[in-house]
Design a protein around this motif. Structure first.
Motif, PDB file in Angstrom:
ATOM      1  N   ASN A   1      80.952 -14.312  67.778  1.00 30.20           N
ATOM      2  CA  ASN A   1      79.697 -14.073  67.051  1.00 30.20           C
ATOM      3  C   ASN A   1      78.626 -13.511  67.974  1.00 30.20           C
ATOM      4  N   ALA A   2      78.598 -13.998  69.226  1.00 25.78           N
ATOM      5  CA  ALA A   2      77.640 -13.465  70.196  1.00 25.78           C
ATOM      6  C   ALA A   2      77.934 -11.994  70.497  1.00 25.78           C
ATOM      7  N   PHE A   3      79.220 -11.680  70.649  1.00 23.73           N
ATOM      8  CA  PHE A   3      79.612 -10.286  70.921  1.00 23.73           C
ATOM      9  C   PHE A   3      79.224  -9.372  69.768  1.00 23.73           C
ATOM     10  N   ILE A   4      79.520  -9.798  68.538  1.00 26.03           N
ATOM     11  CA  ILE A   4      79.210  -8.976  67.363  1.00 26.03           C
ATOM     12  C   ILE A   4      77.704  -8.769  67.227  1.00 26.03           C
ATOM     13  N   GLN A   5      76.947  -9.812  67.514  1.00 23.96           N
ATOM     14  CA  GLN A   5      75.491  -9.716  67.387  1.00 23.96           C
ATOM     15  C   GLN A   5      74.870  -8.853  68.476  1.00 23.96           C
ATOM     16  N   LEU A   6      75.379  -8.995  69.705  1.00 22.50           N
ATOM     17  CA  LEU A   6      74.773  -8.290  70.840  1.00 22.50           C
ATOM     18  C   LEU A   6      75.273  -6.858  71.001  1.00 22.50           C
ATOM     19  N   HIS A   7      76.497  -6.585  70.510  1.00 23.72           N
ATOM     20  CA  HIS A   7      77.094  -5.269  70.736  1.00 23.72           C
ATOM     21  C   HIS A   7      77.677  -4.697  69.441  1.00 23.72           C
ATOM     22  N   PRO A   8      76.843  -4.490  68.435  1.00 29.60           N
ATOM     23  CA  PRO A   8      77.354  -4.048  67.121  1.00 29.60           C
ATOM     24  C   PRO A   8      77.984  -2.663  67.124  1.00 29.60           C
ATOM     25  N   ALA A   9      77.644  -1.835  68.123  1.00 25.73           N
ATOM     26  CA  ALA A   9      78.189  -0.472  68.167  1.00 25.73           C
ATOM     27  C   ALA A   9      79.325  -0.340  69.171  1.00 25.73           C
ATOM     28  N   ASN A  10      79.760  -1.434  69.745  1.00 24.62           N
ATOM     29  CA  ASN A  10      80.818  -1.380  70.750  1.00 24.62           C
ATOM     30  C   ASN A  10      82.135  -0.916  70.133  1.00 24.62           C
ATOM     31  N   GLU A  11      82.927  -0.211  70.898  1.00 23.03           N
ATOM     32  CA  GLU A  11      84.196   0.322  70.381  1.00 23.03           C
ATOM     33  C   GLU A  11      85.189  -0.779  70.008  1.00 23.03           C
ATOM     34  N   HIS A  12      84.979  -1.976  70.542  1.00 22.60           N
ATOM     35  CA  HIS A  12      85.913  -3.074  70.285  1.00 22.60           C
ATOM     36  C   HIS A  12      85.449  -4.004  69.158  1.00 22.60           C
ATOM     37  N   ILE A  13      84.426  -3.594  68.440  1.00 18.12           N
ATOM     38  CA  ILE A  13      83.936  -4.410  67.323  1.00 18.12           C
ATOM     39  C   ILE A  13      85.023  -4.661  66.268  1.00 18.12           C
ATOM     40  N   PRO A  14      85.858  -3.678  65.906  1.00 19.69           N
ATOM     41  CA  PRO A  14      86.932  -3.973  64.934  1.00 19.69           C
ATOM     42  C   PRO A  14      87.832  -5.124  65.398  1.00 19.69           C
ATOM     43  N   TYR A  15      88.167  -5.107  66.677  1.00 20.95           N
ATOM     44  CA  TYR A  15      89.013  -6.196  67.200  1.00 20.95           C
ATOM     45  C   TYR A  15      88.279  -7.531  67.141  1.00 20.95           C
ATOM     46  N   ALA A  16      86.980  -7.519  67.387  1.00 22.12           N
ATOM     47  CA  ALA A  16      86.194  -8.759  67.325  1.00 22.12           C
ATOM     48  C   ALA A  16      86.264  -9.376  65.926  1.00 22.12           C
ATOM     49  N   HIS A  17      86.119  -8.551  64.898  1.00 23.47           N
ATOM     50  CA  HIS A  17      86.218  -9.049  63.518  1.00 23.47           C
ATOM     51  C   HIS A  17      87.638  -9.550  63.222  1.00 23.47           C
ATOM     52  N   TYR A  18      88.620  -8.826  63.743  1.00 26.95           N
ATOM     53  CA  TYR A  18      90.012  -9.245  63.542  1.00 26.95           C
ATOM     54  C   TYR A  18      90.272 -10.592  64.209  1.00 26.95           C
ATOM     55  N   LEU A  19      89.793 -10.754  65.431  1.00 23.51           N
ATOM     56  CA  LEU A  19      89.968 -12.013  66.152  1.00 23.51           C
ATOM     57  C   LEU A  19      89.247 -13.156  65.454  1.00 23.51           C
ATOM     58  N   LYS A  20      88.092 -12.852  64.877  1.00 21.64           N
ATOM     59  CA  LYS A  20      87.360 -13.865  64.115  1.00 21.64           C
ATOM     60  C   LYS A  20      88.192 -14.344  62.925  1.00 21.64           C
ATOM     61  N   GLY A  21      88.798 -13.394  62.225  1.00 22.32           N
ATOM     62  CA  GLY A  21      89.662 -13.772  61.110  1.00 22.32           C
ATOM     63  C   GLY A  21      90.834 -14.620  61.553  1.00 22.32           C
TER      64      GLY A  21
END
Length: 288
Positions: free
Chosen positions: A106-126
Motif C-alpha cells: 500500500n505504501a508503494f502504490i501510494q508513493l509511486h503510482p506511476a512506477n512501471e511495477h505498479i501492475p505487479y504491486a496490485h497483483y501481489l496485493k491480490g
C-alpha cells in the motif's frame, strides 16, 4: 541549633538523591545511545539492498523484509528505496507475513503510482488476500478483498501479463463466493426461511452466472417457489434451467419435481418435452 542541623542534613540528603538520580539518568541515556549505535550502522544503499537479495536467495524471507526496510530507513530518497519498498512486500509475502506485506504494498502504490511495477504491486496485493482464503463454509471476506484487488489490476492494466493470471483467479474466486452463498441459501431453506433462501439463490443466478453452481441454484428456486405456492415462478425457473442446461442432473430433478405436482414448465412445449426425453434415458435423476 538542633533544628538548623536537621535542616542542613535534609538539604545534604536531598542533594545526594539529586546527584544519584542524575547519574542514573546519565547511565541510562548512555546505554540507550550505545544500543542505538549498535543497531544503527549507516551503510551505502546498494550494500543494504544486496544484503536483502542475499537473504531472499537463502530463503530467509522475513530477514530480507527487514533488510529492505533498512534501505528505506537509511536512504529514503534514493532509487534503491523505491525498489526496496516493493522487495520488502515480496519478502514478507513469501514469509506469509501478510499484514507486513500489505503495508509495504500500500505504501508503494501510494508513493509511486506511476512506477512501471505498479501492475505487479496490485497483483501481489491480490495474492496476499488470495492465499488467506478459508474454506467455503466460512465467511469469504478475504475472497472478496482478493477479487477487488485483482479487478483493479484488470481494469487499469488489461493487457498486462499479470492481469491475465488475475482473470483466471477471479473465475476461481467467483466459484468460491457462489459456493459460499449456496451454503447460506441451503441453510435458510432447511430452516424454512423461504424468502431469505429465495434471495440468496437469485443472487447466485444473477451474479455468478458463469459458475458451476447456477444449475443447482435454479433448481432450488423451483423448490422454494413451490413451497411458497408460486407455481408460475417455479415453472419459469424450470424453463430457464431447461433452456440453459437441458442435460443437467438439476434439470432432471426440477422436471421430476414439477411432474410430481402435475405441473410442467410454464412454456412447456413438444420441443422441451422431447429435449427432456432425449436426456432422460442417459442418466437417472440425481438425489443428494
Amino acid at each position: 541549633m538542633y533544628k538548623s542541623n536537621i535542616l542542613n542534613k535534609n538539604k545534604l540528603m536531598t542533594k545526594k538523591i539529586y546527584f544519584l538520580l542524575c547519574a542514573a539518568l546519565l547511565l541510562a541515556l548512555t546505554a540507550c545511545q550505545s544500543d542505538s549505535d549498535d543497531k544503527y550502522v549507516e551503510k551505502p544503499a546498494l550494500d543494504l539492498y544486496q544484503v536483502g537479495l542475499k537473504e531472499i536467495k537463502e530463503q530467509h524471507f522475513k530477514k530480507a523484509g527487514k533488510s529492505f526496510e533498512e534501505v528505506i530507513r537509511q536512504h529514503p530518497y534514493s532509487d534503491y528505496a523505491t525498489r526496496a519498498q516493493l522487495m520488502a512486500a515480496f519478502s514478507y509475502y513469501k514469509a506469509q507475513e501478510y499484514e507486513e506485506a500489505l503495508a509495504s504494498i500500500n505504501a508503494f502504490i501510494q508513493l509511486h503510482p506511476a512506477n512501471e511495477h505498479i501492475p505487479y504491486a496490485h497483483y501481489l496485493k491480490g495474492l496476499c488476500f488470495y492465499n488467506q482464503i478459508s474454506s467455503v463454509e466460512r465467511d469469504q471476506q478475504m475472497t472478496e478483498k482478493a477479487m477487488d484487488a485483482f479487478l483493479v489490476l484488470i481494469q487499469r492494466f488489461p493487457s498486462n501479463p499479470y492481469a491475465k493470471d488475475a482473470a483466471i483467479k477471479i473465475d476461481l474466486l467467483k466459484e468460491y463466493l457462489a459456493g459460499w452463498n449456496m451454503e447460506v441459501a441451503r441453510f435458510y431453506e432447511k430452516k424454512m426461511m423461504h424468502l431469505a433462501a429465495l434471495n440468496r439463490f437469485k443472487f447466485v443466478v444473477m451474479n455468478y452466472e458463469t459458475t458451476s453452481h447456477v444449475p443447482e441454484a435454479l433448481f432450488r428456486l423451483v423448490e422454494v417457489y413451490l413451497q411458497l405456492g408460486l407455481i408460475k415462478d417455479a415453472q419459469a425457473a424450470a424453463v430457464v434451467l431447461g433452456h440453459n442446461f437441458p442435460g443437467n442432473k438439476w434439470y432432471q430433478r426440477a422436471y421430476d419435481l414439477l411432474k410430481g405436482h402435475n405441473l410442467f414448465p410454464k412454456e412447456d412445449s413438444l420441443k422441451i418435452q422431447r429435449t427432456w426425453e432425449t436426456h432422460n434415458h442417459v442418466a437417472q435423476p440425481y438425489y443428494s
